[in-house]
Enzyme design. Structure first.
Site, PDB file in Angstrom:
ATOM      1  N   LYS A  84     -13.999 -10.277   4.591  1.00 56.80           N
ATOM      2  CA  LYS A  84     -12.950 -11.307   4.561  1.00 56.80           C
ATOM      3  C   LYS A  84     -12.016 -11.269   5.775  1.00 56.80           C
ATOM      4  CE  LYS A  84     -12.766 -11.926  -0.427  1.00 56.80           C
ATOM      5  NZ  LYS A  84     -11.883 -11.966  -1.600  1.00 56.80           N
ATOM      6  N   ASN A 105     -12.287 -16.367   2.568  1.00 58.84           N
ATOM      7  CA  ASN A 105     -13.322 -16.197   1.535  1.00 58.84           C
ATOM      8  C   ASN A 105     -14.255 -17.405   1.456  1.00 58.84           C
ATOM      9  OD1 ASN A 105     -11.784 -18.096   0.148  1.00 58.84           O
ATOM     10  ND2 ASN A 105     -12.059 -17.098  -1.825  1.00 58.84           N
ATOM     11  N   GLY A 147      -1.190  -4.898  -0.387  1.00 68.21           N
ATOM     12  CA  GLY A 147      -1.599  -4.798   1.016  1.00 68.21           C
ATOM     13  C   GLY A 147      -3.031  -5.207   1.300  1.00 68.21           C
ATOM     14  N   GLY A 148      -3.853  -5.429   0.269  1.00 69.42           N
ATOM     15  CA  GLY A 148      -5.259  -5.789   0.490  1.00 69.42           C
ATOM     16  C   GLY A 148      -5.427  -7.287   0.685  1.00 69.42           C
TER      17      GLY A 148
HETATM   18  P1  NAP Z   1      -8.998  -4.513  -0.146  1.00 70.16           P
HETATM   19  O1  NAP Z   1      -8.683  -5.516   0.919  1.00 70.16           O
HETATM   20  O2  NAP Z   1      -9.850  -3.339   0.176  1.00 70.16           O
HETATM   21  O3  NAP Z   1      -7.580  -4.026  -0.737  1.00 70.16           O
HETATM   22  C1  NAP Z   1      -7.426  -2.908  -1.485  1.00 70.16           C
HETATM   23  C2  NAP Z   1      -5.957  -2.758  -1.957  1.00 70.16           C
HETATM   24  O4  NAP Z   1      -5.982  -1.808  -3.011  1.00 70.16           O
HETATM   25  C3  NAP Z   1      -5.015  -2.211  -0.903  1.00 70.16           C
HETATM   26  O5  NAP Z   1      -3.719  -2.697  -1.162  1.00 70.16           O
HETATM   27  C4  NAP Z   1      -5.107  -0.689  -1.137  1.00 70.16           C
HETATM   28  O6  NAP Z   1      -3.926   0.016  -0.749  1.00 70.16           O
HETATM   29  C5  NAP Z   1      -5.211  -0.664  -2.645  1.00 70.16           C
HETATM   30  N1  NAP Z   1      -5.904   0.536  -3.133  1.00 70.16           N
HETATM   31  C6  NAP Z   1      -7.194   0.879  -2.898  1.00 70.16           C
HETATM   32  N2  NAP Z   1      -7.475   2.039  -3.547  1.00 70.16           N
HETATM   33  C7  NAP Z   1      -6.338   2.413  -4.184  1.00 70.16           C
HETATM   34  C8  NAP Z   1      -5.990   3.527  -5.007  1.00 70.16           C
HETATM   35  N3  NAP Z   1      -6.880   4.476  -5.304  1.00 70.16           N
HETATM   36  N4  NAP Z   1      -4.739   3.585  -5.501  1.00 70.16           N
HETATM   37  C9  NAP Z   1      -3.816   2.627  -5.213  1.00 70.16           C
HETATM   38  N5  NAP Z   1      -4.080   1.558  -4.415  1.00 70.16           N
HETATM   39  C10 NAP Z   1      -5.339   1.453  -3.915  1.00 70.16           C
HETATM   40  O7  NAP Z   1      -9.714  -5.218  -1.367  1.00 70.16           O
HETATM   41  P2  NAP Z   1      -9.629  -6.763  -1.827  1.00 70.16           P
HETATM   42  O8  NAP Z   1     -10.711  -7.526  -1.198  1.00 70.16           O
HETATM   43  O9  NAP Z   1      -8.238  -7.242  -1.692  1.00 70.16           O
HETATM   44  O10 NAP Z   1     -10.027  -6.613  -3.368  1.00 70.16           O
HETATM   45  C11 NAP Z   1      -9.139  -5.992  -4.260  1.00 70.16           C
HETATM   46  C12 NAP Z   1      -9.543  -6.297  -5.683  1.00 70.16           C
HETATM   47  O11 NAP Z   1      -9.417  -7.703  -5.934  1.00 70.16           O
HETATM   48  C13 NAP Z   1     -10.994  -5.943  -6.015  1.00 70.16           C
HETATM   49  O12 NAP Z   1     -11.016  -5.324  -7.264  1.00 70.16           O
HETATM   50  C14 NAP Z   1     -11.687  -7.286  -6.102  1.00 70.16           C
HETATM   51  O13 NAP Z   1     -12.742  -7.268  -7.051  1.00 70.16           O
HETATM   52  C15 NAP Z   1     -10.562  -8.168  -6.605  1.00 70.16           C
HETATM   53  N6  NAP Z   1     -10.769  -9.585  -6.285  1.00 70.16           N
HETATM   54  C16 NAP Z   1     -11.025 -10.430  -7.318  1.00 70.16           C
HETATM   55  C17 NAP Z   1     -11.210 -11.774  -7.079  1.00 70.16           C
HETATM   56  C18 NAP Z   1     -11.502 -12.696  -8.218  1.00 70.16           C
HETATM   57  O14 NAP Z   1     -11.854 -13.836  -7.978  1.00 70.16           O
HETATM   58  N7  NAP Z   1     -11.345 -12.260  -9.445  1.00 70.16           N
HETATM   59  C19 NAP Z   1     -11.121 -12.282  -5.774  1.00 70.16           C
HETATM   60  C20 NAP Z   1     -10.843 -11.391  -4.738  1.00 70.16           C
HETATM   61  C21 NAP Z   1     -10.676 -10.041  -5.000  1.00 70.16           C
HETATM   62  P3  NAP Z   1      -3.722   0.526   0.762  1.00 70.16           P
HETATM   63  O15 NAP Z   1      -3.177  -0.651   1.506  1.00 70.16           O
HETATM   64  O16 NAP Z   1      -2.755   1.630   0.642  1.00 70.16           O
HETATM   65  O17 NAP Z   1      -5.092   0.953   1.253  1.00 70.16           O
END
Ligand code: NAP
Length: 303
Positions: A84, A105, A147-148
């Site tokens: 992304k 996305n 932050g993600g």
């Molecule tokens: P990402 O960019 O990798 O972001 C990960 C985020 O989670 C960051 O803020 C990270 O913090 C935090 N994190 C990771 N491991 C952690 C831990 N062990 N403890 C606390 N914080 C933690 O991922 P993403 O693409 O945003 O996806 C995140 C989630 O959203 C996934 O579960 C995904 O399935 C879901 N999602 C769902 C949809 C939907 O349509 N339902 C759409 C998009 C995403 P740091 O900044 O400190 O690393």
């Protein structure tokens, strides 16, 4: 149609069958994605002679894969982990919301140009409305994992809706602070909410989280914690309360440890399937310029 396509398939691509693959999702891993079943149901329901495939594409293969797509008569592509953010620099044009989120996305193929969008924020907005029958603008939101990619899209949508209150929680505090700075102008209006700040960035600290819960309506998990069987609950039931709505953006598994903790605390909970549905509906609308057949998409997800 193959179960999973690869870069090698794109290199020797031939449009096959009555409904050739002209759309798809690029990811690594991608096997778990439910987008193909949802989007193929939408295409069929609208009588569109196209199919949506699943593409196993690694981070190193993204640029070549997107370049190939420009010349293959594709309509569009969805991007999931880990693409992304990387895709931003590979587009010819990027929509404002996607630029602000720092993540794409949805890609629209226009002639040989690639246009990037982010539909996660709008998907989240509609999911909250459909799950809890409330509007985001009326809620005090505690966002875990701000932050993600998904976290930033959700934070931006909360700001655009001018929600009552937004608390950004992130393991790496600096990222949450940076987002709070970017979003501050949205919260500088005349809406007053007593002694608590309308926009705050806080570190992941149980004491600080506990103090926020009394001033929160909606807790959102935008971290991947809960996807693996061994993952703990992000927040324990003792930290949650019956007045809360808890939205987990994860949808596999359907009942995450956080949602189990929410149920134990007597709070309402919902998983990310509704966000998947609504972000997918917005993608469909970008690709085809017509309303998405929500009922067909919902049925395909068994929602
Ligand atoms: P990402 O960019 O990798 O972001 C990960 C985020 O989670 C960051 O803020 C990270 O913090 C935090 N994190 C990771 N491991 C952690 C831990 N062990 N403890 C606390 N914080 C933690 O991922 P993403 O693409 O945003 O996806 C995140 C989630 O959203 C996934 O579960 C995904 O399935 C879901 N999602 C769902 C949809 C939907 O349509 N339902 C759409 C998009 C995403 P740091 O900044 O400190 O690393």
């Amino acid at each position: 149609m193959k179960e999973v396509y690869t870069l090698a398939d794109l290199k020797s691509w031939e449009a096959k069958g009555k409904s050739p693959v002209h759309l798809g999702v690029f990811g690594d891993p991608v096997a778990q994605s439910l987008s193909p079943q949802m989007q193929n149901a939408a295409l069929e329901s609208e009588g569109l002679k196209e199919s949506y495939g699943r593409f196993q594409i690694s981070a190193e293969e993204l640029e070549d894969s997107l370049d190939l797509v420009r010349h293959l008569n594709f309509v569009g592509i969805n991007l999931t982990l880990p693409h992304k953010a990387d895709a931003l620099d590979l587009m010819d044009e990027v929509d404002t919301a996607a630029r602000q989120c720092g993540a794409i996305n949805t890609v629209l193929v226009e002639g040989e140009n690639l246009v990037g969008f982010n539909t996660d924020g709008l998907g989240f907005l509609h999911a909250i409305r459909s799950e809890f029958s409330v509007d985001l603008r009326d809620l005090r939101v505690l966002l875990l994992g701000a932050g993600g990619g998904a976290g930033r899209a959700i934070a931006l949508q909360c700001a655009i809706e001018n929600c009552e209150r937004l608390v950004l929680v992130n393991r790496t505090l600096e990222k949450a602070q940076e987002i709070a700075k970017e979003l501050a102008p949205y919260f500088s209006g005349s809406r007053v909410l007593g002694p608590v700040a309308r926009l705050q960035a806080i570190p992941w600290d149980e004491g600080l989280l506990r103090a926020q819960i009394a001033n929160t309506d909606l807790v959102v998990n935008a971290t991947p914690v809960g996807m693996k069987r061994s993952d703990p609950a992000l927040l324990s039931a003792s930290l949650l309360a019956p007045h809360l709505m808890v939205y987990d953006t994860i949808y596999t598994p359907a009942r995450t440890p956080l949602l189990a903790a929410a149920a134990d605390a007597g709070a309402l909970g919902a998983n990310g399937l509704s966000m998947l549905l609504h972000q997918g509906a917005r993608s469909f609308e970008i690709w085809f310029g017509r309303k998405a057949p929500l009922d067909a998409m919902r049925a395909a997800l068994r929602l």
